[in-house]
Scaffold this active site. Structure first.
Site, PDB file in Angstrom:
ATOM      1  N   LYS A  22      25.051 -30.092  48.719  1.00 54.62           N
ATOM      2  CA  LYS A  22      25.745 -30.046  50.012  1.00 54.62           C
ATOM      3  C   LYS A  22      25.770 -31.429  50.675  1.00 54.62           C
ATOM      4  O   LYS A  22      26.819 -31.911  51.080  1.00 54.62           O
ATOM      5  CB  LYS A  22      25.046 -29.040  50.931  1.00 54.62           C
ATOM      6  CG  LYS A  22      25.484 -29.134  52.378  1.00 54.62           C
ATOM      7  CD  LYS A  22      24.637 -28.306  53.290  1.00 54.62           C
ATOM      8  CE  LYS A  22      23.439 -28.998  53.849  1.00 54.62           C
ATOM      9  NZ  LYS A  22      23.600 -29.683  55.123  1.00 54.62           N
ATOM     10  N   ASN A  23      24.617 -32.051  50.812  1.00 62.48           N
ATOM     11  CA  ASN A  23      24.565 -33.296  51.582  1.00 62.48           C
ATOM     12  C   ASN A  23      25.352 -34.422  50.929  1.00 62.48           C
ATOM     13  O   ASN A  23      25.858 -35.315  51.609  1.00 62.48           O
ATOM     14  CB  ASN A  23      23.116 -33.736  51.806  1.00 62.48           C
ATOM     15  CG  ASN A  23      22.440 -32.909  52.888  1.00 62.48           C
ATOM     16  OD1 ASN A  23      23.101 -32.120  53.560  1.00 62.48           O
ATOM     17  ND2 ASN A  23      21.142 -33.084  53.039  1.00 62.48           N
ATOM     18  N   ARG A  92      26.492 -31.521  62.213  1.00 62.98           N
ATOM     19  CA  ARG A  92      26.329 -32.913  62.641  1.00 62.98           C
ATOM     20  C   ARG A  92      26.938 -33.907  61.649  1.00 62.98           C
ATOM     21  O   ARG A  92      27.362 -34.996  62.035  1.00 62.98           O
ATOM     22  CB  ARG A  92      24.849 -33.233  62.788  1.00 62.98           C
ATOM     23  CG  ARG A  92      24.186 -32.563  63.955  1.00 62.98           C
ATOM     24  CD  ARG A  92      22.731 -32.914  63.930  1.00 62.98           C
ATOM     25  NE  ARG A  92      22.579 -34.324  63.641  1.00 62.98           N
ATOM     26  CZ  ARG A  92      22.563 -35.280  64.562  1.00 62.98           C
ATOM     27  NH1 ARG A  92      22.663 -34.974  65.818  1.00 62.98           N
ATOM     28  NH2 ARG A  92      22.426 -36.535  64.209  1.00 62.98           N
ATOM     29  N   CYS A 116      19.514 -30.591  67.899  1.00 62.85           N
ATOM     30  CA  CYS A 116      19.481 -29.625  66.818  1.00 62.85           C
ATOM     31  C   CYS A 116      18.530 -28.531  67.247  1.00 62.85           C
ATOM     32  O   CYS A 116      17.786 -28.708  68.203  1.00 62.85           O
ATOM     33  CB  CYS A 116      18.940 -30.315  65.589  1.00 62.85           C
ATOM     34  SG  CYS A 116      19.878 -29.935  64.143  1.00 62.85           S
ATOM     35  N   ARG A 121      18.483 -35.342  67.735  1.00 64.71           N
ATOM     36  CA  ARG A 121      18.901 -36.071  66.527  1.00 64.71           C
ATOM     37  C   ARG A 121      19.938 -37.100  66.958  1.00 64.71           C
ATOM     38  O   ARG A 121      21.130 -36.854  66.901  1.00 64.71           O
ATOM     39  CB  ARG A 121      19.466 -35.107  65.469  1.00 64.71           C
ATOM     40  CG  ARG A 121      18.379 -34.243  64.869  1.00 64.71           C
ATOM     41  CD  ARG A 121      18.927 -33.322  63.820  1.00 64.71           C
ATOM     42  NE  ARG A 121      19.290 -33.993  62.592  1.00 64.71           N
ATOM     43  CZ  ARG A 121      19.878 -33.388  61.563  1.00 64.71           C
ATOM     44  NH1 ARG A 121      20.179 -32.110  61.638  1.00 64.71           N
ATOM     45  NH2 ARG A 121      20.170 -34.057  60.471  1.00 64.71           N
ATOM     46  N   LEU A 125      21.899 -45.309  65.770  1.00 64.36           N
ATOM     47  CA  LEU A 125      21.976 -46.265  64.655  1.00 64.36           C
ATOM     48  C   LEU A 125      23.389 -46.339  64.081  1.00 64.36           C
ATOM     49  O   LEU A 125      23.852 -47.399  63.660  1.00 64.36           O
ATOM     50  CB  LEU A 125      20.985 -45.889  63.544  1.00 64.36           C
ATOM     51  CG  LEU A 125      19.502 -45.877  63.954  1.00 64.36           C
ATOM     52  CD1 LEU A 125      18.638 -45.342  62.823  1.00 64.36           C
ATOM     53  CD2 LEU A 125      19.045 -47.288  64.335  1.00 64.36           C
ATOM     54  N   ASP A 305      13.607 -31.843  54.250  1.00 62.86           N
ATOM     55  CA  ASP A 305      14.375 -30.624  53.993  1.00 62.86           C
ATOM     56  C   ASP A 305      13.615 -29.611  53.126  1.00 62.86           C
ATOM     57  O   ASP A 305      14.113 -28.510  52.878  1.00 62.86           O
ATOM     58  CB  ASP A 305      15.726 -30.961  53.340  1.00 62.86           C
ATOM     59  CG  ASP A 305      16.706 -31.547  54.343  1.00 62.86           C
ATOM     60  OD1 ASP A 305      16.412 -31.527  55.556  1.00 62.86           O
ATOM     61  OD2 ASP A 305      17.771 -32.037  53.914  1.00 62.86           O
ATOM     62  N   ARG A 397      25.080 -22.033  55.508  1.00 65.50           N
ATOM     63  CA  ARG A 397      25.601 -23.400  55.697  1.00 65.50           C
ATOM     64  C   ARG A 397      25.322 -24.251  54.467  1.00 65.50           C
ATOM     65  O   ARG A 397      26.105 -25.168  54.169  1.00 65.50           O
ATOM     66  CB  ARG A 397      24.919 -24.067  56.896  1.00 65.50           C
ATOM     67  CG  ARG A 397      25.381 -23.561  58.234  1.00 65.50           C
ATOM     68  CD  ARG A 397      24.812 -24.424  59.312  1.00 65.50           C
ATOM     69  NE  ARG A 397      25.062 -25.837  59.010  1.00 65.50           N
ATOM     70  CZ  ARG A 397      24.479 -26.855  59.610  1.00 65.50           C
ATOM     71  NH1 ARG A 397      23.599 -26.639  60.555  1.00 65.50           N
ATOM     72  NH2 ARG A 397      24.764 -28.090  59.282  1.00 65.50           N
TER      73      ARG A 397
HETATM   74  C1  UD1 Z   1      20.315 -36.292  56.531  1.00 68.12           C
HETATM   75  C2  UD1 Z   1      20.498 -34.939  55.877  1.00 68.12           C
HETATM   76  C3  UD1 Z   1      19.441 -33.950  56.387  1.00 68.12           C
HETATM   77  C4  UD1 Z   1      18.045 -34.528  56.206  1.00 68.12           C
HETATM   78  C5  UD1 Z   1      17.947 -35.932  56.780  1.00 68.12           C
HETATM   79  C6  UD1 Z   1      16.632 -36.606  56.466  1.00 68.12           C
HETATM   80  C7  UD1 Z   1      22.870 -34.859  55.496  1.00 68.12           C
HETATM   81  C8  UD1 Z   1      24.177 -34.253  55.856  1.00 68.12           C
HETATM   82  N1  UD1 Z   1      21.826 -34.439  56.207  1.00 68.12           N
HETATM   83  O1  UD1 Z   1      20.489 -36.103  57.930  1.00 68.12           O
HETATM   84  O2  UD1 Z   1      19.573 -32.731  55.655  1.00 68.12           O
HETATM   85  O3  UD1 Z   1      17.105 -33.688  56.841  1.00 68.12           O
HETATM   86  O4  UD1 Z   1      19.007 -36.765  56.248  1.00 68.12           O
HETATM   87  O5  UD1 Z   1      16.451 -36.712  55.104  1.00 68.12           O
HETATM   88  O6  UD1 Z   1      22.766 -35.632  54.576  1.00 68.12           O
HETATM   89  N2  UD1 Z   1      17.733 -41.380  63.541  1.00 68.12           N
HETATM   90  C9  UD1 Z   1      17.805 -42.105  64.706  1.00 68.12           C
HETATM   91  N3  UD1 Z   1      19.014 -42.595  65.093  1.00 68.12           N
HETATM   92  C10 UD1 Z   1      20.145 -42.381  64.370  1.00 68.12           C
HETATM   93  C11 UD1 Z   1      20.066 -41.665  63.172  1.00 68.12           C
HETATM   94  C12 UD1 Z   1      18.841 -41.167  62.780  1.00 68.12           C
HETATM   95  O7  UD1 Z   1      16.798 -42.292  65.392  1.00 68.12           O
HETATM   96  O8  UD1 Z   1      21.213 -42.871  64.766  1.00 68.12           O
HETATM   97  C13 UD1 Z   1      16.437 -40.848  63.082  1.00 68.12           C
HETATM   98  C14 UD1 Z   1      16.419 -39.322  63.038  1.00 68.12           C
HETATM   99  O9  UD1 Z   1      16.110 -38.764  64.304  1.00 68.12           O
HETATM  100  C15 UD1 Z   1      15.347 -39.071  62.002  1.00 68.12           C
HETATM  101  C16 UD1 Z   1      15.515 -40.232  61.040  1.00 68.12           C
HETATM  102  O10 UD1 Z   1      16.260 -41.215  61.742  1.00 68.12           O
HETATM  103  O11 UD1 Z   1      14.068 -39.128  62.581  1.00 68.12           O
HETATM  104  C17 UD1 Z   1      16.226 -39.912  59.751  1.00 68.12           C
HETATM  105  O12 UD1 Z   1      17.418 -39.212  60.033  1.00 68.12           O
HETATM  106  P1  UD1 Z   1      18.726 -39.388  59.142  1.00 68.12           P
HETATM  107  O13 UD1 Z   1      18.317 -39.906  57.805  1.00 68.12           O
HETATM  108  O14 UD1 Z   1      19.735 -40.147  59.907  1.00 68.12           O
HETATM  109  O15 UD1 Z   1      19.215 -37.895  58.987  1.00 68.12           O
HETATM  110  P2  UD1 Z   1      20.708 -37.380  58.854  1.00 68.12           P
HETATM  111  O16 UD1 Z   1      21.545 -38.376  58.161  1.00 68.12           O
HETATM  112  O17 UD1 Z   1      21.172 -36.853  60.177  1.00 68.12           O
END
Ligand code: UD1
Length: 421
Positions: A22-23, A92, A116, A121, A125, A305, A397
């Site tokens: 999925k991801n 998201r 979430c 979330r 970044l 996950d 999902r």
């Molecule tokens: C992706 C995965 C999700 C998984 C996560 C962590 C997809 C669609 N989803 O989510 O299933 O749980 O990676 O492996 O691929 N953060 C910030 N600012 C930002 C972005 C992230 O502070 O702008 C923080 C988040 O709160 C979190 C960490 O960075 O603590 C990692 O999150 P991130 O790797 O960005 O997760 P997603 O890409 O949303």
């Protein structure tokens, strides 16, 4: 709405094939916006997040067919650069359209994703990366409005390793003018797969699979085809299904290297895992589950996950284990539901302290998010009596008809329509 009814304590046996990731699919699909023409993604999972991304891309003007797990995405007539709230609130990962739309069309308006079920979330970044590449970003009426007639290469260093922000930055930088260097880039398999897909479209990326990426922007990218990788979270979840039911099962999954951290922890807990010919066989028939601590971290560490599913598994261990989530500090909504099944878990800060119990007993429980639902299914498979899991739309999902896979392994699990919510 559907619910699951599980009669637990059945031994599982046999073999299942793992579906497409999925991801990964959610990153590959928006990448097609960088091209004009027909792109093909094979082995796409039939899960609701894929359908949400299809709806969003169609709203932007893409022509899409989805048959036999093959997506054909025609991006030759993109008419809108607006990702509305209705889609983003459901998923998201919709924010992934930001980078490609901005790079290709110079403009994107994307609803701000909210929090979430398990906590905040942020997308700071993602936005900082777009600004570094020269975009002007404003937040107005709940929307991110990004403008940049032409993105320019830049140095982007992520303070936190982020899957989504790395994906977005990559998809923007491939069409930016000049060179972009991304440091502390995510190296999750789904991101590496995206890098490979972009290269097959004509992108110039050095350092694929590493934390430092050097991207030389090109003027245009062409449509491309790709075979999506299988889902490492589904594979890991099914291995735990074998372990928690003390069964012997095989999964067809040729990417054992993507789930090394989970395999190592499963072995520490006492199971035997055999890898051969693209298959993984878990033998847990004589298992006394050993309490095994885990701490989530970025790849190649133990994935957040899988935290909820591991917590479910440890409820039946001999002894106490500590499960710490360093990625999402509040991701413990499954704990009260697991406790309703007889587990003994206490949450302290970002850790679950799990005291192993002799047995779980079936009860009515509620899904709160995707991976929490999977943890309840695992617990239900091991519990005495009947477990009913409500709100399994969360599970739908991201897991492709998991009940059918479990049924084929001999589990007594049924999907039943319900008015209950
Ligand atoms: C992706 C995965 C999700 C998984 C996560 C962590 C997809 C669609 N989803 O989510 O299933 O749980 O990676 O492996 O691929 N953060 C910030 N600012 C930002 C972005 C992230 O502070 O702008 C923080 C988040 O709160 C979190 C960490 O960075 O603590 C990692 O999150 P991130 O790797 O960005 O997760 P997603 O890409 O949303």
């Amino acid at each position: 709405m559907d619910k699951f009814i599980i009669n637990g304590k059945r031994k599982l046996s046999g073999k299942v094939k793992i579906s497409g990731a999925k991801n990964s699919c959610l990153a590959l699909m928006p990448a097609t916006l960088l091209t004009e023409g027909t792109n093909v993604i094979r082995n796409a999972p039939e899960v609701n997040d894929t359908y949400t991304m299809i709806k969003l891309l169609k709203e932007l003007g893409a022509g899409i067919t989805f048959e036999n797990f093959e997506l054909q995405i025609d991006t030759s007539k993109i008419t809108s650069q607006v990702a509305p709230y209705e889609h983003v609130k459901k998923m998201r990962a919709s924010v992934y359209v930001l980078g490609p739309l901005l790079a290709k069309y110079g403009y994107a308006k994307v609803s701000m994703p909210g929090g979430c079920a398990w906590g905040p979330r942020p997308v700071n970044l993602h936005l900082e990366a777009m600004e570094k590449l020269g975009a002007n970003i404003e937040i107005e009426g709940g929307y991110i409005i990004a403008n940049a007639p032409k993105l320019k290469g830049a140095n982007i260093n992520f303070d936190i390793s982020s899957v989504g922000a790395t994906g977005n930055a990559l998809m923007a930088a491939v069409l930016a003018k000049g060179t972009t260097k991304i440091t502390n880039a995510a190296i999750e398999p789904e991101i590496v797969h995206l890098e490979e897909y972009l290269v097959s479209m004509g992108a110039k990326i050095d350092g694929i699979g590493t934390n430092t990426l050097i991207i030389e922007g090109v003027d245009e990218l062409h449509p491309a085809e790709i075979e999506n990788i299988p889902d490492r979270i589904e594979a890991s979840t099914l291995l735990i299904a074998g372990a928690i039911t003390k069964s012997k099962i095989t999964i067809e999954y040729p990417f054992a290297n993507h789930i090394e951290a989970v395999i190592r922890k499963l072995e520490s807990s006492g199971v035997v895992i055999d890898k051969a010919n693209g298959e993984l066989t878990i033998d847990a028939r004589d298992l006394e589950i050993r309490a095994t601590d885990v701490t989530t971290s970025v790849y190649p560490g133990f994935p957040t996950d899988m935290q909820a599913q591991w917590t479910a598994y440890m409820t039946l261990a001999d002894g106490t284990s500590t499960i710490t989530d360093n990625i999402y500090l509040d991701r413990f909504k499954h704990v009260p539901e697991l406790n309703r099944l007889g587990a003994d878990i206490e949450v302290r800060n970002n850790s679950a302290i799990v005291k192993g119990v002799k047995k779980l007993t079936g009860a009515k429980v509620m899904s709160t998010d995707l991976r929490a639902s999977a943890s309840l299914v695992l617990a239900g498979l091991a519990a005495e009596g009947t477990t009913e899991i409500l709100r399994i739309y969360h599970l739908d999902r991201g897991y492709q008809r998991i009940e059918e896979k479990l049924q084929s392994l001999g589990a007594d699990i049924k999907r039943v329509p319900t008015e209950e919510y």
